[in-house]
Design a protein around this motif. Structure first.
Motif, PDB file in Angstrom:
ATOM      1  N   GLN A 111       0.685  -1.161  -0.076  1.00  0.00           N
ATOM      2  CA  GLN A 111      -0.039  -0.044   0.039  1.00  0.00           C
ATOM      3  C   GLN A 111       0.817   1.146   0.085  1.00  0.00           C
ATOM      4  O   GLN A 111       0.369   2.186  -0.558  1.00  0.00           O
ATOM      5  N   SER A 112       1.771   1.100   0.771  1.00  0.00           N
ATOM      6  CA  SER A 112       2.862   2.513   0.789  1.00  0.00           C
ATOM      7  C   SER A 112       3.570   2.636  -0.561  1.00  0.00           C
ATOM      8  O   SER A 112       3.619   3.686  -1.156  1.00  0.00           O
TER       9      SER A 112
ATOM     10  N   ASN B 114       2.277   1.553  -3.401  1.00  0.00           N
ATOM     11  CA  ASN B 114       1.102   1.954  -4.244  1.00  0.00           C
ATOM     12  C   ASN B 114       0.784   3.372  -4.264  1.00  0.00           C
ATOM     13  O   ASN B 114       0.533   4.038  -5.384  1.00  0.00           O
ATOM     14  N   SER B 115       0.850   3.841  -3.149  1.00  0.00           N
ATOM     15  CA  SER B 115       0.586   5.593  -2.791  1.00  0.00           C
ATOM     16  C   SER B 115       1.596   6.091  -3.272  1.00  0.00           C
ATOM     17  O   SER B 115       1.297   7.374  -3.993  1.00  0.00           O
ATOM     18  N   LYS B 116       2.879   5.845  -3.352  1.00  0.00           N
ATOM     19  CA  LYS B 116       3.668   6.585  -3.954  1.00  0.00           C
ATOM     20  C   LYS B 116       3.752   6.639  -5.481  1.00  0.00           C
ATOM     21  O   LYS B 116       4.083   7.589  -5.966  1.00  0.00           O
TER      22      LYS B 116
ATOM     23  N   ALA C   1       1.001   6.057  -7.162  1.00  0.00           N
ATOM     24  CA  ALA C   1       0.073   6.726  -7.568  1.00  0.00           C
ATOM     25  C   ALA C   1       0.264   8.251  -7.369  1.00  0.00           C
ATOM     26  O   ALA C   1      -0.162   9.065  -8.513  1.00  0.00           O
ATOM     27  N   ALA C   2       0.941   8.873  -6.713  1.00  0.00           N
ATOM     28  CA  ALA C   2       1.210  10.352  -6.643  1.00  0.00           C
ATOM     29  C   ALA C   2       2.297  10.475  -7.802  1.00  0.00           C
ATOM     30  O   ALA C   2       2.003  11.557  -8.183  1.00  0.00           O
TER      31      ALA C   2
ATOM     32  N   SER D 195      -0.366   1.662 -10.666  1.00  0.00           N
ATOM     33  CA  SER D 195      -1.179   1.893  -9.553  1.00  0.00           C
ATOM     34  C   SER D 195      -2.823   2.121  -9.754  1.00  0.00           C
ATOM     35  O   SER D 195      -3.391   2.913  -9.138  1.00  0.00           O
TER      36      SER D 195
ATOM     37  N   LYS E 209      -6.367   2.396  -9.662  1.00  0.00           N
ATOM     38  CA  LYS E 209      -7.286   2.257  -8.670  1.00  0.00           C
ATOM     39  C   LYS E 209      -8.134   0.832  -8.922  1.00  0.00           C
ATOM     40  O   LYS E 209      -8.732   0.273  -8.136  1.00  0.00           O
TER      41      LYS E 209
ATOM     42  N   THR F  74      -2.149  -2.593  -7.446  1.00  0.00           N
ATOM     43  CA  THR F  74      -3.628  -2.652  -6.680  1.00  0.00           C
ATOM     44  C   THR F  74      -4.260  -4.012  -6.648  1.00  0.00           C
ATOM     45  O   THR F  74      -4.671  -4.434  -5.766  1.00  0.00           O
TER      46      THR F  74
END
Length: 460
Positions: free
Chosen positions: A47-48, A50-52, A54-55, A388, A390, A396
């Motif tokens: 998740q960490s 994926n967040s990076k 996605a940003a 990433s 969603k 994901t």
């Protein structure tokens, strides 16, 4: 239900025995719990990541657009003029004078103790000819001001103290101000109804004793190339102009006949920063993956070496993400290596922007260098999106699958809780029954012993 007292008859520590048996029985559940813990740690790391990513997809997507590197600075020769250059701006200079600044209309009435009409009826006529009637609840100037403010006629009213009349009664003026600047904010106020205004019998407030127009509504005005045959007037209802130059917003605060020079130039510092930010974000993700893949060693309590695989060690999904982002950053641009533009890959796989090389590339061919940055950004945005997204991003999807696995394992752990509780209850009943049976045997033994003793006595 636990036994209140351990084996009274057998002398056994039944509680310890049951606990030891339950530890053995619980081994499968313990293994399941360890799997849940490991999977949860893995999901958190994914998740960490994926967040990076996605940003990065978002920021790279913005940079890939035409406005992403279309960055300019705007400077003015006057402190009373400020400018901001946005997308579409072009380098160059222009001169102009600030002839007028925008202002609202301000009108004040003569001194009054109260409004002369009952009920007070006023009519406002705007610059566009719109006619609006305002009726106050009483002749109090406070009520008249409140009625005007509530009517939404584009005029605000304020009651201002104006001393005392000869009899000692307080006097007030009403200050009427247009709520917006520019010529479109001008208005005329009358005592009377709209019909009276049409008939010409209404009284213009400005014609009454002591009334005055403090300030007339006016547009801000610039003159380009003032004093030449090409002089051109530009107006604005506010002190901001957006149509002097493409992509440039100009704000003025003071009128002056002194020419102002406005200069628009390419903002190399900001372009370097956005390129550096892109490369830095990519490197941050690659470094995170590398850290999570690393194998570590430690020493246990007996002095032995313990080797621990990283959370992402051997993970094909994460490896694929790493390869996609690396390829997007390293692949040639129209046959030219990104290193030509300062995007450098070190021997350890880290990526950085050599700002000196980038600056030299910008100086040599700024358009080509900016296009190269956008090309890399577009590739990175596409790759990051595949990872990433969603809905169907590779990471994901992996997270979703792992979460389902954890849920299944957690359900099994819960089932084991019930199973183990039943098993403990069975063991407790078994040992309790054992105590009862031992007690019965002990009683029988005592009775037989007594009988035998009595037989021996009788025989003698």
């Amino acid at each position: 239900m636990g036994m209140a007292v351990d084996g009274l008859i057998s002398g056994l520590d039944t509680t310890s025995l049951i606990n030891q048996l339950m530890q053995a029985e619980a081994i499968p559940q313990t293994l399941l719990k360890n799997k849940v813990t490991d999977s949860t740690t893995y999901i958190t790391a994914l998740q960490s990541l994926n967040s990076k990513v996605a940003a990065l997809a978002d920021s790279a997507g913005k940079l890939a657009k035409p406005a992403g590197v279309d960055l300019h600075t705007a400077s003015s020769s006057s402190t009373s003029v400020t400018a901001t250059a946005g997308p579409g701006a072009t380098d160059g200079t222009i001169d102009f004078t600030v002839d007028k600044v925008a202002q609202s209309q301000v009108t004040v009435t003569g001194p009054l103790t109260q409004w002369p009409d009952q009920p007070p009826v006023l009519t406002f006529v705007g610059s566009d000819g719109k006619v609006t009637q305002v009726t106050a609840t009483s002749s109090s100037l406070a009520d008249v001001a409140a009625a005007i403010n509530k009517a939404g006629v584009g005029v605000s009213a304020t009651r201002v103290s104006a001393g005392l009349d000869p009899s000692g009664q307080p006097l007030y003026r009403l200050q009427l101000s247009s709520t917006k600047t520019g010529a479109t904010g001008s208005f005329t106020a009358y005592r009377g109804t709209p019909a009276d205004v049409t008939a010409g019998t209404a009284t213009n407030l400005l014609t009454e004793p002591g009334a005055a127009q403090v300030r007339a509504a006016q547009d801000a005005q610039l003159t380009l190339w003032a004093g030449t045959g090409a002089a051109q007037v530009v107006t604005s209802s506010t002190n901001s102009f957006t149509d002097v130059l493409p992509g440039v917003s100009v704000s003025v605060t003071t009128a002056s006949t002194t020419p102002v020079t406005l200069t628009i130039a390419r903002d190399d510092a900001s372009i370097t920063n956005v390129a550096s930010s892109l490369v830095g974000s990519i490197n941050d993700i690659l470094s995170f993956i590398s850290q999570q893949q690393a194998v570590t060693t430690s020493t246990n309590s007996t002095g032995g070496t313990v080797v621990t695989a990283g959370t992402f060690a051997g993970d094909l999904t994460v490896r694929d993400a790493d390869q996609k982002l690396t390829a997007a950053a390293q692949a040639p641009i129209d046959g030219i290596s990104p290193s030509t533009y300062g995007i450098v890959v070190a021997s350890d796989g880290s990526i950085s922007l050599d700002k000196d090389v980038f600056a030299a590339a910008m100086a040599k061919d700024p358009d080509k260098t900016k296009a190269a940055v956008q090309a890399v950004a577009a590739r990175v945005a596409d790759a990051a999106g595949l990872i990433s997204d969603k809905h169907d991003g590779t990471v994901t999807t992996k997270i979703t699958g792992e979460q389902k696995t954890v849920k299944g394992l957690s359900d099994q752990v819960a089932d084991w809780d019930v199973r183990l509780a039943d098993r403990r209850s069975t063991l407790e009943k078994t040992y309790a029954n054992l105590e009862v049976q031992l007690q019965q045997l002990q009683s029988q033994s005592s009775w037989l012993t007594g009988q035998l003793a009595s037989l021996s006595t009788s025989s003698s």
